[in-house]
Write a protein that holds these residues in place. Structure first.
Motif, short mmCIF file in Angstrom:
data_model
loop_
_atom_site.label_atom_id
_atom_site.label_comp_id
_atom_site.label_asym_id
_atom_site.label_seq_id
_atom_site.Cartn_x
_atom_site.Cartn_y
_atom_site.Cartn_z
N PRO A 77 50.24 25.87 14.15
CA PRO A 77 50.50 25.30 15.48
C PRO A 77 49.45 24.29 15.93
O PRO A 77 49.78 23.23 16.47
N ALA A 78 48.18 24.61 15.68
CA ALA A 78 47.11 23.68 16.07
C ALA A 78 47.18 22.40 15.25
O ALA A 78 46.89 21.30 15.76
N LEU A 79 47.58 22.52 13.98
CA LEU A 79 47.67 21.33 13.13
C LEU A 79 48.83 20.43 13.57
O LEU A 79 48.73 19.21 13.53
N LEU A 80 49.93 21.04 14.02
CA LEU A 80 51.08 20.25 14.46
C LEU A 80 50.79 19.47 15.74
O LEU A 80 51.49 18.51 16.06
N SER A 81 49.78 19.89 16.48
CA SER A 81 49.41 19.19 17.71
C SER A 81 48.11 18.40 17.56
O SER A 81 47.56 17.91 18.54
N HIS A 82 47.65 18.27 16.33
CA HIS A 82 46.38 17.56 16.08
C HIS A 82 46.55 16.06 16.36
O HIS A 82 47.62 15.49 16.11
N PRO A 83 45.52 15.41 16.88
CA PRO A 83 45.63 13.98 17.18
C PRO A 83 45.82 13.09 15.96
O PRO A 83 46.38 11.99 16.08
N LEU A 84 45.39 13.52 14.78
CA LEU A 84 45.57 12.70 13.59
C LEU A 84 46.99 12.86 13.05
O LEU A 84 47.46 13.97 12.81
N ARG A 85 47.67 11.72 12.86
CA ARG A 85 49.05 11.78 12.40
C ARG A 85 49.16 12.41 11.03
O ARG A 85 50.15 13.09 10.72
#
Length: 223
Positions: A77-85
């Motif tokens: 979940p945190a990775l899916l909302s990470h600022p890096l595309r």
């Protein structure tokens, strides 16, 4: 040349993250170590490092681990909302490979990325929608809150067992809503074996994202 252990490689990545000549080979070697039995939970040392480059490397590794990375689904979940595309991109693959019916909110999070501002991420979402199991799609659609994604997601699930009206798919492919176009293209891909005409139509779409995806899918079908 001295062989590095998984711990050695992670430490190397943590201390030399700015050196591209080090990061690439070390990440590949670390992937081999994971496949050889090095505990995948150690990947959290990269994912929690606070270094965007290492988080990106960790997300890539997770996407390459397939079902072996299932134990780290809680990190996604945190990775899916990470600022890096790139991080969001790789995390979508991890959900495709490891998302279960009880991960509905996680799959819904992927579906919501159909509105992402980055075209590469939206393209990856389209691939997810085309390849996910019906159970995955249903779990995600049920977990979606109100918004522009819910109706096309429910439409896609509804037509996964029963072929959609071609006129409806074409209307969505040519309509003004980008999200509806994306879900319609996914439906065309999912039904391509039974009726390739819809995907062939998508391959001529004005929307470049839809067009390029459909063309690539058709090429893969032919190969």
């Amino acid at each position: 040349m001295q062989t590095r252990t998984g711990d050695d490689l992670i430490q190397l990545l943590l201390t030399r993250s700015a050196d591209d000549d080090v990061v690439g080979p070390a990440a590949n070697d670390l992937l081999d170590e994971f496949w050889a039995g090095y505990p995948v939970t150690n990947l959290t040392r990269l994912l929690h490092s606070g270094d965007d480059k290492l988080v990106r490397t960790g997300a890539w590794l997770l996407s390459e681990l397939g079902e072996l990375g299932g134990s780290l689904i809680g990190e996604v979940p945190a990775l899916l909302s990470h600022p890096l595309r790139q991080v969001r991109f790789f995390a979508i693959e991890a959900v495709l490979l490891n998302g279960q019916t009880w991960h509905g909110p996680l799959i819904a999070q992927v579906m919501n990325l159909s509105t992402d501002g980055d075209s590469a991420v939206r393209w990856k979402v389209l691939g997810f929608l085309a390849e996910a199991s019906t159970d995955q799609l249903r779990a995600g659609a049920v977990s979606l809150g109100p918004g522009r994604v819910k109706e096309p997601a429910e439409w896609l699930v509804r037509h996964d067992d029963e072929q959609p009206d071609p006129r409806d798919v074409v209307a969505r492919l040519e309509g003004p809503d980008q999200v509806a176009r994306l879900f319609a293209a996914a439906a065309a891909a999912r039904w391509a074996e039974e009726d390739p005409n819809l995907l062939m139509h998508a391959a001529t779409a004005e929307d470049e994202e839809i067009r390029s995806f459909a063309q690539e899918w058709l090429e893969d079908e032919e190969s």
